[in-house]
Write an enzyme that holds these catalytic residues in place. Sequence first.
Site, PDB file in Angstrom:
ATOM      1  N   CYS A   2       0.864  -1.171   0.000  1.00 30.95           N
ATOM      2  CA  CYS A   2       0.000   0.000   0.000  1.00 30.95           C
ATOM      3  C   CYS A   2       0.903   1.224   0.000  1.00 30.95           C
ATOM      4  CB  CYS A   2      -0.912   0.109   1.208  1.00 30.95           C
ATOM      5  SG  CYS A   2      -2.007  -1.290   1.435  1.00 30.95           S
ATOM      6  N   ARG A  27       2.871   0.350  -5.530  1.00 34.31           N
ATOM      7  CA  ARG A  27       2.810  -0.356  -4.250  1.00 34.31           C
ATOM      8  C   ARG A  27       1.475  -1.081  -4.047  1.00 34.31           C
ATOM      9  NH1 ARG A  27       6.634   1.214  -0.683  1.00 34.31           N
ATOM     10  NH2 ARG A  27       5.340   0.552   1.043  1.00 34.31           N
ATOM     11  N   TRP A  75      -3.246  -2.310  -1.567  1.00 41.24           N
ATOM     12  CA  TRP A  75      -3.012  -3.677  -2.014  1.00 41.24           C
ATOM     13  C   TRP A  75      -3.601  -4.544  -0.910  1.00 41.24           C
ATOM     14  CZ3 TRP A  75      -0.024  -7.928  -0.275  1.00 41.24           C
ATOM     15  CH2 TRP A  75       0.138  -8.945  -1.228  1.00 41.24           C
ATOM     16  N   ASN A 100      -0.289   1.645   6.120  1.00 30.91           N
ATOM     17  CA  ASN A 100       0.426   0.694   5.279  1.00 30.91           C
ATOM     18  C   ASN A 100       1.053  -0.319   6.221  1.00 30.91           C
ATOM     19  OD1 ASN A 100       2.168  -0.634   3.500  1.00 30.91           O
ATOM     20  ND2 ASN A 100       3.739   0.938   3.729  1.00 30.91           N
ATOM     21  N   GLY A 101       0.763  -1.607   6.003  1.00 29.35           N
ATOM     22  CA  GLY A 101       1.327  -2.634   6.879  1.00 29.35           C
ATOM     23  C   GLY A 101       0.257  -3.620   7.302  1.00 29.35           C
ATOM     24  N   GLU A 483      14.372 -16.529 -13.809  1.00 25.74           N
ATOM     25  CA  GLU A 483      13.962 -15.129 -13.895  1.00 25.74           C
ATOM     26  C   GLU A 483      13.111 -14.901 -15.158  1.00 25.74           C
ATOM     27  OE1 GLU A 483      13.683 -12.751 -12.019  1.00 25.74           O
ATOM     28  OE2 GLU A 483      13.580 -10.995 -13.285  1.00 25.74           O
ATOM     29  N   LYS A 487       9.270 -13.561 -15.133  1.00 24.11           N
ATOM     30  CA  LYS A 487       8.792 -12.399 -15.892  1.00 24.11           C
ATOM     31  C   LYS A 487       7.550 -12.768 -16.684  1.00 24.11           C
ATOM     32  CE  LYS A 487      10.318  -9.914 -14.308  1.00 24.11           C
ATOM     33  NZ  LYS A 487      11.253  -9.846 -13.260  1.00 24.11           N
ATOM     34  N   GLU A 490       4.515 -13.293 -14.412  1.00 22.37           N
ATOM     35  CA  GLU A 490       4.080 -12.051 -13.755  1.00 22.37           C
ATOM     36  C   GLU A 490       3.234 -11.181 -14.670  1.00 22.37           C
ATOM     37  OE1 GLU A 490       7.328 -10.406 -10.554  1.00 22.37           O
ATOM     38  OE2 GLU A 490       7.979 -10.434 -12.631  1.00 22.37           O
ATOM     39  N   HIS A 506      13.783 -36.005 -15.802  1.00 23.47           N
ATOM     40  CA  HIS A 506      13.304 -36.546 -14.524  1.00 23.47           C
ATOM     41  C   HIS A 506      11.891 -36.079 -14.198  1.00 23.47           C
ATOM     42  CE1 HIS A 506      17.202 -38.256 -13.791  1.00 23.47           C
ATOM     43  NE2 HIS A 506      17.779 -37.088 -13.990  1.00 23.47           N
ATOM     44  N   LYS A 605       4.813  -3.835  -6.185  1.00 22.22           N
ATOM     45  CA  LYS A 605       6.250  -3.679  -6.369  1.00 22.22           C
ATOM     46  C   LYS A 605       7.005  -3.918  -5.070  1.00 22.22           C
ATOM     47  CE  LYS A 605       9.773  -2.057  -8.780  1.00 22.22           C
ATOM     48  NZ  LYS A 605      10.128  -3.189  -9.632  1.00 22.22           N
TER      49      LYS A 605
HETATM   50  C1  G6P Z   1       7.879  -8.036  -5.152  1.00 22.83           C
HETATM   51  C2  G6P Z   1       8.135  -7.454  -6.518  1.00 22.83           C
HETATM   52  C3  G6P Z   1       9.281  -8.182  -7.188  1.00 22.83           C
HETATM   53  C4  G6P Z   1      10.516  -8.148  -6.301  1.00 22.83           C
HETATM   54  C5  G6P Z   1      10.228  -8.694  -4.903  1.00 22.83           C
HETATM   55  C6  G6P Z   1      11.390  -8.436  -3.943  1.00 22.83           C
HETATM   56  O1  G6P Z   1       7.391  -9.327  -5.264  1.00 22.83           O
HETATM   57  O2  G6P Z   1       6.958  -7.550  -7.309  1.00 22.83           O
HETATM   58  O3  G6P Z   1       9.568  -7.564  -8.420  1.00 22.83           O
HETATM   59  O4  G6P Z   1      11.527  -8.891  -6.892  1.00 22.83           O
HETATM   60  O5  G6P Z   1       9.083  -8.030  -4.354  1.00 22.83           O
HETATM   61  O6  G6P Z   1      11.540  -7.055  -3.788  1.00 22.83           O
HETATM   62  P1  G6P Z   1      12.877  -6.335  -3.346  1.00 22.83           P
HETATM   63  O7  G6P Z   1      12.508  -4.873  -3.303  1.00 22.83           O
HETATM   64  O8  G6P Z   1      13.208  -6.876  -1.982  1.00 22.83           O
HETATM   65  O9  G6P Z   1      13.910  -6.640  -4.345  1.00 22.83           O
END
Ligand code: G6P
Length: 610
Positions: A2, A27, A75, A100-101, A483, A487, A490, A506, A605
Amino acid sequence: MCGIVGAVSERDVQGILLEGLRRLEYRGYDSAGMAVINNEPRIQRAREVGKVAALADAIARHPASGTLGIAHTRWATHGEPSQVNAHPHMSGERLAMVHNGIIENYQELRDQLRGEGFEFTSQTDTEVVAHLIGKYFRETGKLYDAVKAAIAHLRGAYALAVVHADEPDHMVVCREGSPLVVGVGIGENFIASDQLALLPVTDRFMFLEEGDIADIRKGSVTIHDRSGAPVERAVTRFEHGTDSADKGEYRHYMLKEIYEQPKVIKATTEGRITDSKVLEQALGTDAANLLENVRHVQIIACGTSYHAGMVARYWIEELAGVPCSVEVASEFRYRKHVIQPDTLFLCISQSGETADTLAALRQAKKAGFRAAMAICNVAGSSLVRESDLVIMTQAGPEIGVASTKAFTTQLTALLMFSLALARHNGLSEEREADIVRAIHQVPGQVNDVLALNSEIEEMSKAFMDKNHSLFLGRGSQYPVAMEGALKLKEISYIHAEAYPAGELKHGPLALVDSEMPVVTVAPNNELVEKLKSNLEEVRARGGELFVFADRAADVKAEAGLHVMQLPSVHEITAPIVYTVPLQLLSYHVAVLKGTDVDQPRNLAKSVTVE
Ligand code: G6P
């Protein structure tokens, strides 16, 4: 997660709050709201489901002018995204707050407050705090005292901003486990979850410390620490010269951030490497001392940052010969660990505010690791402030939820760190010089990959109508495959799984048919021959292969085998360069599918809750 923002000024604050929310949308973005105190004084509140644009429309229809206000983009954690659950929450008609939290003991507080006659209109943990402050306001008659009394009962993580119509000249804010920054203006002051939100109005910031509570007025900011003692927090200027919260000519932030990579990778190396070696001092004045007797590296991170850690493990073990363990923070923090002597605890985090990563760091400190090091992109973040040694990535603000430039700059920082550590463990000058020369070439090689954009866009069409995909890699390219899969899932919502190529037979081979595209990264390292046999295993089952291969690796296109030739790169720096085509692939698949590339559903994020 948030995002919260607040302003107290002589001018109308609606526009400032809305712009702040737009900049905090990364956020969370399932609902948004605002409370402004007008000159009666009375609280006017607007809340809308959906993005900040929906709130902006509502406010355009019913303006809520005033010089004191708070706002929130959500969020959802407790309670679905809905208007009643959107912030600000109120206690009665005169007290409003944003949060927020997560409040862990909200249920017991809720039961208790219900028993005392408070009525709840939402399912959120936040409304509990609003009523708790409301209760103490009745007793103390002062907002500041009420907030102070209420937070003594809270367990969990929070950043709060509270206003009361009886005290229309200030807001009270506090933080415990969630980020909060004060923006310092002239004759006006602001608060937000992230300094980015306030860049249109100020470039001077004070970072509150854990446990701080602050009284924010037009002309003053008064802060007390947890013990109640008055404290001063230093005012710093915003670090990044340009305001990157702007898409410029690009259709999406993600694409802009992918294209920024040559520049930010270079910026991350600047001043830290010469032609032939890493300048250890530039990694931190105490770096030499802290790296001297490291016998084990424990890496902790989440999401994309975790994948960066997995690549780093190959470098640390290969170059420095130091054992390295990598674990996601949410697992690490809830198990018993065997602590090896002289362990360096290394947290990787773009934001420096990820709740699980911070919790793991704090636990580790109690358990007595040798030193805590951070690779981070946000100066002044909690992670940076709590670590002994910090390498800042120079990615600039990353707005797209799917991380791109933060990842490749993390890799760049981690490679420099691995070399510095390796020097303490017998790496030869020649080998170091060879790798440093390769690092200098990376920005140019990334540019070469970016030049393949339209070919990759063409390739992405094959994924549009698929529901599943496999990503394969070997060695340090296995985390790159992970990764790449992350992507794709996501932002395009296509199920994507990564496997070490040798594991294919396997299990996952059973899934391979014409509906299962298989993506492979194949640089020209010692494993390429083995990888070629894995590719044959897929083709023999009718699977369609998409291979990103080094020009020199001699992988030839055939029926069912699509090959994208990439520039020849040094084996050590290959993970950085090979990440980029996979980012572009996911981006184009998502654009074709019409998903919300920068703000994919259900994600955020910065995850500042558990
Ligand atoms: C969230 C974001 C990711 C990020 C992860 C860790 O899930 O959507 O993109 O990799 O948090 O975030 P950080 O700020 O600790 O790298």
